[in-house]
Design an enzyme around this catalytic site. Structure first.
Site, PDB file in Angstrom:
ATOM      1  N   LYS A  27       0.825  -1.206   0.000  1.00  0.00           N
ATOM      2  CA  LYS A  27       0.000   0.000   0.000  1.00  0.00           C
ATOM      3  C   LYS A  27       0.862   1.260   0.000  1.00  0.00           C
ATOM      4  O   LYS A  27       1.820   1.359   0.767  1.00  0.00           O
ATOM      5  CB  LYS A  27      -0.919  -0.018   1.222  1.00  0.00           C
ATOM      6  CG  LYS A  27      -1.853  -1.234   1.251  1.00  0.00           C
ATOM      7  CD  LYS A  27      -2.614  -1.354   2.549  1.00  0.00           C
ATOM      8  CE  LYS A  27      -1.700  -1.628   3.727  1.00  0.00           C
ATOM      9  NZ  LYS A  27      -2.442  -1.913   4.969  1.00  0.00           N
TER      10      LYS A  27
ATOM     11  N   THR B 161      -7.325   8.766  10.033  1.00  0.00           N
ATOM     12  CA  THR B 161      -6.934   7.539   9.331  1.00  0.00           C
ATOM     13  C   THR B 161      -6.697   6.375  10.294  1.00  0.00           C
ATOM     14  O   THR B 161      -6.111   5.371   9.922  1.00  0.00           O
ATOM     15  CB  THR B 161      -5.655   7.785   8.513  1.00  0.00           C
ATOM     16  OG1 THR B 161      -4.621   8.276   9.398  1.00  0.00           O
ATOM     17  CG2 THR B 161      -5.889   8.805   7.409  1.00  0.00           C
TER      18      THR B 161
ATOM     19  N   GLY C  46      -7.047   3.135  11.935  1.00  0.00           N
ATOM     20  CA  GLY C  46      -7.689   1.866  11.595  1.00  0.00           C
ATOM     21  C   GLY C  46      -7.824   1.574  10.119  1.00  0.00           C
ATOM     22  O   GLY C  46      -8.493   0.612   9.731  1.00  0.00           O
ATOM     23  N   THR C  47      -7.177   2.364   9.262  1.00  0.00           N
ATOM     24  CA  THR C  47      -7.334   2.129   7.822  1.00  0.00           C
ATOM     25  C   THR C  47      -6.787   0.769   7.393  1.00  0.00           C
ATOM     26  O   THR C  47      -7.398   0.079   6.578  1.00  0.00           O
ATOM     27  CB  THR C  47      -6.641   3.231   7.004  1.00  0.00           C
ATOM     28  OG1 THR C  47      -5.296   3.399   7.480  1.00  0.00           O
ATOM     29  CG2 THR C  47      -7.374   4.539   7.124  1.00  0.00           C
ATOM     30  N   GLY C  48      -5.637   0.379   7.934  1.00  0.00           N
ATOM     31  CA  GLY C  48      -5.059  -0.912   7.555  1.00  0.00           C
ATOM     32  C   GLY C  48      -5.943  -2.069   7.981  1.00  0.00           C
ATOM     33  O   GLY C  48      -6.136  -3.031   7.213  1.00  0.00           O
ATOM     34  N   CYS C  49      -6.482  -1.993   9.189  1.00  0.00           N
ATOM     35  CA  CYS C  49      -7.393  -3.036   9.680  1.00  0.00           C
ATOM     36  C   CYS C  49      -8.622  -3.121   8.782  1.00  0.00           C
ATOM     37  O   CYS C  49      -9.057  -4.211   8.381  1.00  0.00           O
ATOM     38  CB  CYS C  49      -7.832  -2.732  11.109  1.00  0.00           C
ATOM     39  SG  CYS C  49      -6.500  -2.543  12.305  1.00  0.00           S
TER      40      CYS C  49
END
Length: 268
Positions: A176, A207, A209-212
């Protein structure tokens, strides 16, 4: 009766609701997938950072896993925060005995910068769990750790995705580009072809928690039977909407909006 798609998240908690188990379950629900969870760590955190962590005893993690797999269908699963090698070992044992799709979010550091995994456990994650993954979803710092190479531009992003598959054994890698400037561009390498996913970059610090959320959305779509490319494509749209309509809550990095995709559908 049509089979109910079921997805499992194995991760730590976030009592403020933006990341971890809570974000994963919200994502599963929004995408009409039955969500289940195995908690690895109880984390006292909010938008400003991590205040404390309590790790669940290894036997209890194992018992949670057995409770789910002995009784419920698991079509796909994801791992997030796995804090130490002992946890990884018991999870690895379960991963090798299931044919569910496995999405690895190689969580190492929170958005706030707080470390979420023991230093000595990182190599175990890379060497033992990563080869079991259907897809691994590192951000730039995580991809740099896995490959031991610095990432400066989009060519480096693509090379990292290829190396994670060709050298480290994952079936696919989604690297990403959110930490770069300009549009948010992600690269998916599936062992044969490089796919590119673009989205606008939004002027927001919300932003958390975006990866989760991104990895949970991929997990949900795999549970519903979508091919990997389509699952990532749909997940990219979901997380983009979650960022676009994110909340200015808290004193730090606010959370993404897990029903942001509804806002987009209304506009359409």
């Amino acid at each position: 009766m049509k089979p109910i798609p079921c997805a499992l998240t194995i991760a730590g908690t976030d009592p403020s609701g933006g990341a971890g188990i809570q974000a994963d379950l919200k994502t599963f629900q929004e995408l009409t997938v039955y969500g289940m969870s195995v908690i690895t760590s109880i984390v006292a955190q909010n938008t400003t950072g991590v205040q404390n962590v309590h790790h669940i005893p290894i036997d209890m993690i194992d018992e949670q896993l057995q409770s789910v797999f002995s009784d419920m269908p698991v079509h796909s699963l994801k791992t997030g925060m796995i804090a130490n090698e002992s946890m990884m070992r018991v999870i690895q044992k379960q991963l090798t005995s299931t044919d569910a799709y496995y999405v690895m979010d190689p969580v190492m550091v929170a958005t706030s910068g707080d470390p979420l995994i023991a230093e000595e456990a990182r190599d175990y994650l890379k060497e033992q769990l990563l080869p079991l993954a259907t897809v691994v979803t590192p951000n730039i710092p995580e991809a740099e750790f896995i490959t031991s190479n610095k990432i400066h531009d989009v060519n480096d992003l693509q090379e990292a995705a290829k190396e994670i598959v060709d050298k480290h054994g994952a079936q696919a890698a989604l690297v990403k580009g959110g930490h770069m400037h300009g549009d948010a561009i992600d690269y998916l390498y599936d062992g044969h072809k490089m796919h590119t996913f673009h989205s606008k970059r939004f002027d927001t610090t919300s932003t958390h928690g975006t990866g989760c959320t991104y990895s949970a959305a991929i997990t949900a779509h795999l549970a519903k039977g979508l091919p990997l490319y389509e699952a990532v494509k749909e997940a990219k749209q979901f997380v983009t909407a979650a960022i676009k309509h994110s909340f200015p809550l808290g004193a730090g990095n606010g959370p993404t909006n897990h029903w942001g995709i509804r806002e987009e559908r209304v506009k359409q």
